[in-house]
Scaffold this motif. Structure first.
Motif, PDB file in Angstrom:
ATOM      1  N   ASP A  65       0.827  -1.207   0.000  1.00  0.00           N
ATOM      2  CA  ASP A  65       0.000   0.000   0.000  1.00  0.00           C
ATOM      3  C   ASP A  65       0.863   1.259   0.000  1.00  0.00           C
ATOM      4  O   ASP A  65       0.549   2.229  -0.687  1.00  0.00           O
ATOM      5  N   ASP A  66       1.941   1.242   0.768  1.00  0.00           N
ATOM      6  CA  ASP A  66       2.827   2.414   0.806  1.00  0.00           C
ATOM      7  C   ASP A  66       3.604   2.580  -0.496  1.00  0.00           C
ATOM      8  O   ASP A  66       3.774   3.690  -0.986  1.00  0.00           O
ATOM      9  N   LEU A  67       4.072   1.470  -1.045  1.00  0.00           N
ATOM     10  CA  LEU A  67       4.934   1.553  -2.224  1.00  0.00           C
ATOM     11  C   LEU A  67       4.163   1.737  -3.533  1.00  0.00           C
ATOM     12  O   LEU A  67       4.742   2.201  -4.513  1.00  0.00           O
ATOM     13  N   THR A  68       2.867   1.405  -3.559  1.00  0.00           N
ATOM     14  CA  THR A  68       2.112   1.578  -4.809  1.00  0.00           C
ATOM     15  C   THR A  68       1.890   3.042  -5.140  1.00  0.00           C
ATOM     16  O   THR A  68       1.510   3.360  -6.257  1.00  0.00           O
ATOM     17  N   ARG A  69       2.155   3.906  -4.189  1.00  0.00           N
ATOM     18  CA  ARG A  69       2.018   5.336  -4.468  1.00  0.00           C
ATOM     19  C   ARG A  69       3.157   5.861  -5.341  1.00  0.00           C
ATOM     20  O   ARG A  69       3.069   6.945  -5.886  1.00  0.00           O
ATOM     21  N   LEU A  70       4.222   5.082  -5.457  1.00  0.00           N
ATOM     22  CA  LEU A  70       5.287   5.425  -6.401  1.00  0.00           C
ATOM     23  C   LEU A  70       4.773   5.119  -7.804  1.00  0.00           C
ATOM     24  O   LEU A  70       4.382   3.995  -8.092  1.00  0.00           O
ATOM     25  N   GLN A  71       4.782   6.103  -8.660  1.00  0.00           N
ATOM     26  CA  GLN A  71       4.241   5.924 -10.003  1.00  0.00           C
ATOM     27  C   GLN A  71       5.276   6.326 -11.047  1.00  0.00           C
ATOM     28  O   GLN A  71       6.094   7.218 -10.824  1.00  0.00           O
ATOM     29  N   SER A  89       6.312   9.193  -1.058  1.00  0.00           N
ATOM     30  CA  SER A  89       5.687   9.729   0.150  1.00  0.00           C
ATOM     31  C   SER A  89       6.618   9.435   1.323  1.00  0.00           C
ATOM     32  O   SER A  89       7.505   8.588   1.217  1.00  0.00           O
ATOM     33  N   PRO A  90       6.439  10.103   2.463  1.00  0.00           N
ATOM     34  CA  PRO A  90       7.283   9.788   3.617  1.00  0.00           C
ATOM     35  C   PRO A  90       7.219   8.308   4.008  1.00  0.00           C
ATOM     36  O   PRO A  90       8.243   7.707   4.342  1.00  0.00           O
ATOM     37  N   ALA A  91       6.030   7.722   3.922  1.00  0.00           N
ATOM     38  CA  ALA A  91       5.896   6.301   4.263  1.00  0.00           C
ATOM     39  C   ALA A  91       6.674   5.429   3.278  1.00  0.00           C
ATOM     40  O   ALA A  91       7.367   4.494   3.674  1.00  0.00           O
ATOM     41  N   ALA A  92       6.563   5.738   1.981  1.00  0.00           N
ATOM     42  CA  ALA A  92       7.290   4.962   0.971  1.00  0.00           C
ATOM     43  C   ALA A  92       8.795   5.147   1.130  1.00  0.00           C
ATOM     44  O   ALA A  92       9.560   4.194   0.993  1.00  0.00           O
ATOM     45  N   ALA A  93       9.232   6.378   1.436  1.00  0.00           N
ATOM     46  CA  ALA A  93      10.658   6.634   1.642  1.00  0.00           C
ATOM     47  C   ALA A  93      11.178   5.821   2.824  1.00  0.00           C
ATOM     48  O   ALA A  93      12.280   5.257   2.762  1.00  0.00           O
ATOM     49  N   ASN A  94      10.384   5.725   3.891  1.00  0.00           N
ATOM     50  CA  ASN A  94      10.783   4.914   5.054  1.00  0.00           C
ATOM     51  C   ASN A  94      10.861   3.436   4.693  1.00  0.00           C
ATOM     52  O   ASN A  94      11.743   2.719   5.162  1.00  0.00           O
ATOM     53  N   ARG A  95       9.917   2.974   3.877  1.00  0.00           N
ATOM     54  CA  ARG A  95       9.928   1.563   3.450  1.00  0.00           C
ATOM     55  C   ARG A  95      11.192   1.271   2.638  1.00  0.00           C
ATOM     56  O   ARG A  95      11.856   0.260   2.848  1.00  0.00           O
ATOM     57  N   LEU A  96      11.506   2.157   1.689  1.00  0.00           N
ATOM     58  CA  LEU A  96      12.699   1.959   0.868  1.00  0.00           C
ATOM     59  C   LEU A  96      13.956   1.978   1.732  1.00  0.00           C
ATOM     60  O   LEU A  96      14.864   1.167   1.540  1.00  0.00           O
ATOM     61  N   LYS A  97      13.989   2.876   2.700  1.00  0.00           N
ATOM     62  CA  LYS A  97      15.148   2.972   3.595  1.00  0.00           C
ATOM     63  C   LYS A  97      15.292   1.692   4.420  1.00  0.00           C
ATOM     64  O   LYS A  97      16.404   1.184   4.599  1.00  0.00           O
TER      65      LYS A  97
END
Length: 113
Positions: A65-71, A89-97
């Motif tokens: 859900d967090d990473l699907t916002r990367l388009q 998004s901040p959530a996606a950036a945290n997931r990638l980190k």
């Protein structure tokens, strides 16, 4: 035994999710190398999910859900096309980190037409 059935249900649910997202139809392979590749992908996808869940201490569903916002979107002009990636998004950036992955570059490539 119950754990085995639970894992089987999880794999079947994963397949339904993957197939529905990709709008896949039944696949019939005849060539041995294609059959082997299909089986390898079938086995690696759930393994990748488990590794990501373990490394991030969260469920695959939350991660997805967090990473699907990367388009990724093409920006076209008469002369060329540039591929633009949305800012994480901040959530996606945290997931990638947490996965020790760098965020994607804002612009990936330009193709001349």
């Amino acid at each position: 035994m119950a754990l085995g059935y639970k894992q089987q249900q999880r794999v079947e649910e994963d397949w339904r999710t993957m197939k529905s997202g990709l709008k896949m139809h039944p696949v019939f392979h005849w060539a041995p190398h294609r059959i082997h590749a299909h089986i390898a992908i079938t086995e690696l996808a759930p393994l990748l999910e488990r590794v990501i869940e373990r490394d991030c201490q969260d469920t695959w569903r939350n991660m997805r859900d967090d990473l699907t916002r990367l388009q990724l979107a093409p920006l076209s002009s008469p002369n060329r096309t540039v591929w633009q990636v949305t800012e994480p998004s901040p959530a996606a950036a945290n997931r990638l980190k947490s996965l020790k992955l760098n965020p994607p570059q804002a612009r990936l490539s330009a193709t001349h037409t």
